[in-house]
Every structure is written in structure tokens, then in C-alpha cells.
Design an enzyme around this catalytic site. Structure first.
Site, PDB file in Angstrom:
ATOM      1  N   GLY A   1       0.839  -1.197   0.000  1.00 12.45           N
ATOM      2  CA  GLY A   1       0.000   0.000   0.000  1.00 12.45           C
ATOM      3  C   GLY A   1       0.871   1.241   0.000  1.00 12.45           C
ATOM      4  O   GLY A   1       2.104   1.164   0.130  1.00 12.45           O
ATOM      5  N   LEU A   2       0.251   2.383  -0.129  1.00 14.44           N
ATOM      6  CA  LEU A   2       0.978   3.646  -0.171  1.00 14.44           C
ATOM      7  C   LEU A   2       1.669   3.948   1.155  1.00 14.44           C
ATOM      8  O   LEU A   2       1.314   3.388   2.194  1.00 14.44           O
ATOM      9  CB  LEU A   2       0.012   4.796  -0.502  1.00 14.44           C
ATOM     10  CG  LEU A   2      -0.652   4.764  -1.878  1.00 14.44           C
ATOM     11  CD1 LEU A   2      -1.752   5.822  -1.944  1.00 14.44           C
ATOM     12  CD2 LEU A   2       0.384   5.001  -2.978  1.00 14.44           C
ATOM     13  N   SER A   3       2.628   4.837   1.120  1.00 12.78           N
ATOM     14  CA  SER A   3       3.255   5.314   2.337  1.00 12.78           C
ATOM     15  C   SER A   3       2.186   5.970   3.210  1.00 12.78           C
ATOM     16  O   SER A   3       1.411   6.795   2.737  1.00 12.78           O
ATOM     17  CB  SER A   3       4.344   6.352   2.001  1.00 12.78           C
ATOM     18  OG  SER A   3       4.918   6.877   3.181  1.00 12.78           O
ATOM     19  N   GLY A   4       2.101   5.568   4.466  1.00 15.57           N
ATOM     20  CA  GLY A   4       1.092   6.130   5.356  1.00 15.57           C
ATOM     21  C   GLY A   4      -0.214   5.377   5.367  1.00 15.57           C
ATOM     22  O   GLY A   4      -1.163   5.788   6.042  1.00 15.57           O
ATOM     23  N   SER A   5      -0.282   4.261   4.651  1.00 10.48           N
ATOM     24  CA  SER A   5      -1.538   3.495   4.584  1.00 10.48           C
ATOM     25  C   SER A   5      -1.722   2.555   5.777  1.00 10.48           C
ATOM     26  O   SER A   5      -2.764   1.913   5.893  1.00 10.48           O
ATOM     27  CB  SER A   5      -1.607   2.692   3.277  1.00 10.48           C
ATOM     28  OG  SER A   5      -0.558   1.741   3.208  1.00 10.48           O
ATOM     29  N   GLY A   6      -0.723   2.462   6.634  1.00 11.42           N
ATOM     30  CA  GLY A   6      -0.862   1.645   7.839  1.00 11.42           C
ATOM     31  C   GLY A   6      -0.147   0.310   7.824  1.00 11.42           C
ATOM     32  O   GLY A   6      -0.314  -0.493   8.746  1.00 11.42           O
ATOM     33  N   LYS A   7       0.661   0.060   6.816  1.00  7.89           N
ATOM     34  CA  LYS A   7       1.316  -1.253   6.672  1.00  7.89           C
ATOM     35  C   LYS A   7       2.133  -1.641   7.900  1.00  7.89           C
ATOM     36  O   LYS A   7       1.953  -2.715   8.467  1.00  7.89           O
ATOM     37  CB  LYS A   7       2.224  -1.257   5.432  1.00  7.89           C
ATOM     38  CG  LYS A   7       1.528  -0.993   4.120  1.00  7.89           C
ATOM     39  CD  LYS A   7       2.497  -1.024   2.962  1.00  7.89           C
ATOM     40  CE  LYS A   7       3.623  -0.009   3.073  1.00  7.89           C
ATOM     41  NZ  LYS A   7       3.138   1.397   3.108  1.00  7.89           N
ATOM     42  N   SER A   8       3.070  -0.787   8.283  1.00  4.04           N
ATOM     43  CA  SER A   8       3.968  -1.104   9.394  1.00  4.04           C
ATOM     44  C   SER A   8       3.215  -1.221  10.709  1.00  4.04           C
ATOM     45  O   SER A   8       3.496  -2.120  11.518  1.00  4.04           O
ATOM     46  CB  SER A   8       5.070  -0.042   9.512  1.00  4.04           C
ATOM     47  OG  SER A   8       5.916  -0.075   8.381  1.00  4.04           O
TER      48      SER A   8
ATOM     49  N   SER B   1       6.059  -1.767  -2.152  1.00  6.20           N
ATOM     50  CA  SER B   1       6.115  -2.706  -3.289  1.00  6.20           C
ATOM     51  C   SER B   1       5.100  -2.300  -4.361  1.00  6.20           C
ATOM     52  O   SER B   1       4.096  -2.989  -4.559  1.00  6.20           O
ATOM     53  CB  SER B   1       5.903  -4.155  -2.832  1.00  6.20           C
ATOM     54  OG  SER B   1       4.804  -4.315  -1.975  1.00  6.20           O
TER      55      SER B   1
END
Length: 200
Positions: free
Chosen positions: A35-42, A109
Site C-alpha cells: 500500500g501507499l506510504s502512510g496506509s498503515g502497513k507497518s 512494493s
């Protein structure tokens, strides 16, 4: 074949995958958050990791920023370097999976072809592409690192969603609507999907 690889042999362990899984009481798999930067992945990856560890499961997060501090510190953000970044992570995730670990990756990615290469490294039932769906506007409002603002000023070249493309998954195993659902809801969805697939 790479000339440097002609004299190498793959060495197998003493335990089969089935024997290892029986001892660990779980199945190794890859949860590939994209997902985009800031989308909550981490954030989601860490929450899922904690939930699994609390259940006595063996889980580990491969985080995009952390990996670029070491293993991939020599790579930039050009399309070629992004591809190599994901190729290396795919190979590392494969090793974790073979070791019986539930490995959770948190990488933008952005290219489908690169994510497909990572998918094809492990058995089809062991790879879960998880799309953290949030719009550029939603991610920019969060912007925890101030990256979007810098990207719009031209201070960060090749920034996904602004000056570089993001190709959303077409057939993700799970979609998390991170723009509107809570962290708890997203985490529970991931755990439920693992249970349905009998990984845990």
C-alpha cells in the site's frame, strides 16, 4: 545460470517441512502487506506480530525502512532498485517461510510484477497479499513522516503516489480498508484469514 553459481549445491535440513510444522504447531507463510506510504502497513504488521506472539506463535516483521538500513542499504528508489529491493525481500521471506515462521512484510512494493515474483517463490497457499487500501489524500493527511509534503516540493524524487506509480493488487487475498477501519478491525481480519487458511 550465473557463472558464480555453478558449483553450489542446495543443502536440505534433517526435518521435513511437515515435521517442522508439527513441532512448531503452525505453518510458515508470508503476509505481504502492500500500500501507499502512510496506509498503515507497518502499524498493522507490528500489531499482527504482537497478537501472534501472544498466542505463542513464531512471527516476525520485515519492515521496509528497517531493511533499507542494512540488507538493502545500497539501493535507491529508481524502478530498477525498487525491483531489486523486492526481489531480495522475497528471497528472505521465502527462507522465513521455509523455517516455519509467519513472516509479515511491510513494503510499498508498488509494482504488481514484483509482488508476483515474490508470490511465486513460495507455495501458492502460503502467500497472502494484503492490500492496505487508503487513498493518496487519506495517506497525505496522516503523513507521519512529512514525506508527501517533501515530495510535492520536489525534495523526494520517485515518490510513490506523487511522482511514481502505485499498481494496486487485482486479486489480493485480503483487503484492509485502512482509510476507514480501526487498527483493531484490520488486525482481526488478518488473524481470521490465517485461521481460515489453517496457518495457525
Amino acid at each position: 545460470m550465473n557463472p558464480q553459481s555453478q558449483n553450489l549445491t542446495w543443502h536440505h535440513g534433517k526435518f521435513s517441512s511437515e515435521e517442522r510444522e508439527a513441532k512448531l504447531k503452525q505453518k510458515g507463510c508470508v503476509l505481504w502487506l502492500t500500500g501507499l506510504s502512510g496506509s498503515g502497513k507497518s502499524t498493522i504488521a507490528r500489531e499482527v506480530e504482537c497478537a501472534l506472539l501472544e498466542q505463542g506463535k513464531n512471527a516476525y516483521v520485515l519492515d521496509g525502512d528497517n531493511i533499507r538500513h542494512g540488507l538493502n542499504s545500497n539501493l535507491g528508489f529508481s524502478p530498477e532498485d525498487r525491483k531489486e529491493n523486492i526481489r531480495r525481500i522475497g528471497e528472505v521471506a521465502k527462507l522465513f517461510c521455509e523455517a516455519g515462521v509467519i513472516v509479515i512484510t511491510a513494503f510499498i512494493s508498488p509494482y504488481r510484477s514484483d509482488r508476483d515474483l515474490a508470490r511465486n517463490l513460495v507455495p501458492s497457499d502460503r502467500f497472502f497479499e494484503i492490500y492496505c487500501a487508503a487513498s493518496v489524500d487519506e495517506c497525505e493527511k496522516r503523513d507521519p513522516k512529512g514525506l508527501y509534503q517533501k515530495a510535492r516540493k520536489g525534495e523526494i524524487p520517485e515518490f510513490t503516489g506523487i511522482s511514481a506509480p502505485y499498481e494496486a493488487p487485482l486479486k489480493a487475498e485480503l483487503i484492509l480498508e485502512t482509510g476507514r477501519e480501526s487498527l483493531t478491525e484490520s488486525t482481526e481480519k488478518v488473524l481470521k484469514r490465517l485461521q481460515q487458511a489453517r496457518m495457525i
